[in-house]
Scaffold this motif. Structure first.
Motif, PDB file in Angstrom:
ATOM      1  N   HIS A 155     -36.723  54.097  36.541  1.00  0.00           N
ATOM      2  CA  HIS A 155     -35.910  53.171  37.328  1.00  0.00           C
ATOM      3  C   HIS A 155     -36.191  53.553  38.806  1.00  0.00           C
ATOM      4  O   HIS A 155     -36.318  52.424  39.367  1.00  0.00           O
ATOM      5  N   SER A 195     -38.340  49.684  31.570  1.00  0.00           N
ATOM      6  CA  SER A 195     -38.378  51.099  32.408  1.00  0.00           C
ATOM      7  C   SER A 195     -38.293  52.086  31.283  1.00  0.00           C
ATOM      8  O   SER A 195     -37.796  51.817  29.916  1.00  0.00           O
ATOM      9  N   GLU A 233     -35.895  54.251  31.250  1.00  0.00           N
ATOM     10  CA  GLU A 233     -34.394  54.502  31.424  1.00  0.00           C
ATOM     11  C   GLU A 233     -33.920  54.151  30.155  1.00  0.00           C
ATOM     12  O   GLU A 233     -33.747  52.691  29.644  1.00  0.00           O
ATOM     13  N   ARG A 262     -32.990  50.055  29.808  1.00  0.00           N
ATOM     14  CA  ARG A 262     -33.064  49.140  31.008  1.00  0.00           C
ATOM     15  C   ARG A 262     -34.338  48.375  31.118  1.00  0.00           C
ATOM     16  O   ARG A 262     -35.605  49.161  31.106  1.00  0.00           O
TER      17      ARG A 262
END
Length: 222
Positions: free
Chosen positions: A116, A179, A181, A190
């Motif tokens: 991120h 990502s 994340e 994410r």
């Protein structure tokens, strides 16, 4: 006498025309030599590139801030990766679409799936505002009049996505990038995205089973 005078003028004009032709040819030849030998010296140097040792595919690379990014979507074939609508030509044009579980391990050694924080640094380099995508989008391929100017040479392409029911959509309308994340909801992760509806570059959580594009960023050298 008139006849000979006209003939003389004709020959003079013909001679001048030939001289002009030779002059034009000489200028054209000189211009061609300049294009061939001189301009390449002053032209903008092409992007650097990286050859993936796993399948020998080449990717353009760019430096944005202190990070080195792939300037093309990853196209490494592996389990959990797909061509849009199972069409190989779409993989050549847009790269492959990966589930998150595949994406997290898809980048070659020395590169990683962006965190991120990596994406935030890219967003900040693009102005950190609602027009950030304009500097990141490719200059072609987006539906409507929503191409970017690709200032940062990131060349984001609207590759669309694969849904959890194994159908496809959003080609020319959305660019999604996984990502690393993971969400607090274990089934989601994410994803950063751009859309043909705006020039924003933002993020949201999506199911890990979806198929999205992957950009790789160089890992820090210790």
């Amino acid at each position: 006498f008139v006849f000979f005078e006209l003939k003389r003028k004709y020959l003079c004009l013909k001679s001048l025309s030939l001289i002009r032709v030779f002059q034009m040819l000489r200028v054209s030849l000189l211009f061609s030599l300049i294009l061939l030998f001189v301009l390449p010296t002053y032209a903008v140097k092409p992007s650097n590139s990286y050859k993936d040792p796993r399948d020998k595919q080449k990717y353009r690379t760019i430096k944005v801030g202190d990070r080195i990014w792939f300037a093309d979507n990853l196209n490494y074939k592996m389990d959990g990766s797909f061509c849009y609508k199972e069409d190989e030509s779409n993989c050549q044009a847009y790269g492959r679409l990966y589930t998150w579980d595949a994406a997290i391990k898809a980048c070659p050694v020395g590169y990683h799936l962006p965190t991120h924080g990596d994406f935030e640094s890219l967003w900040q380099a693009a102005g950190a505002d609602f027009n950030a995508a304009y500097l990141l989008k490719a200059e072609y391929g987006w539906s409507g009049e929503t191409n970017g100017n690709d200032t940062l040479k990131f060349s984001a392409m609207p590759a669309g996505n694969r849904f959890d029911d194994e159908t496809y959509g959003n080609l020319s309308k959305f660019a999604f990038f996984w990502s690393s994340e993971a969400s607090t909801e274990k089934q989601n992760a994410r994803v950063w995205y751009m859309t043909s509806k705006s020039m924003a570059f933002s993020f949201m959580n999506k199911p890990k089973i979806y198929g999205f594009s992957v950009r790789c960023v160089q890992s820090s050298k210790k």
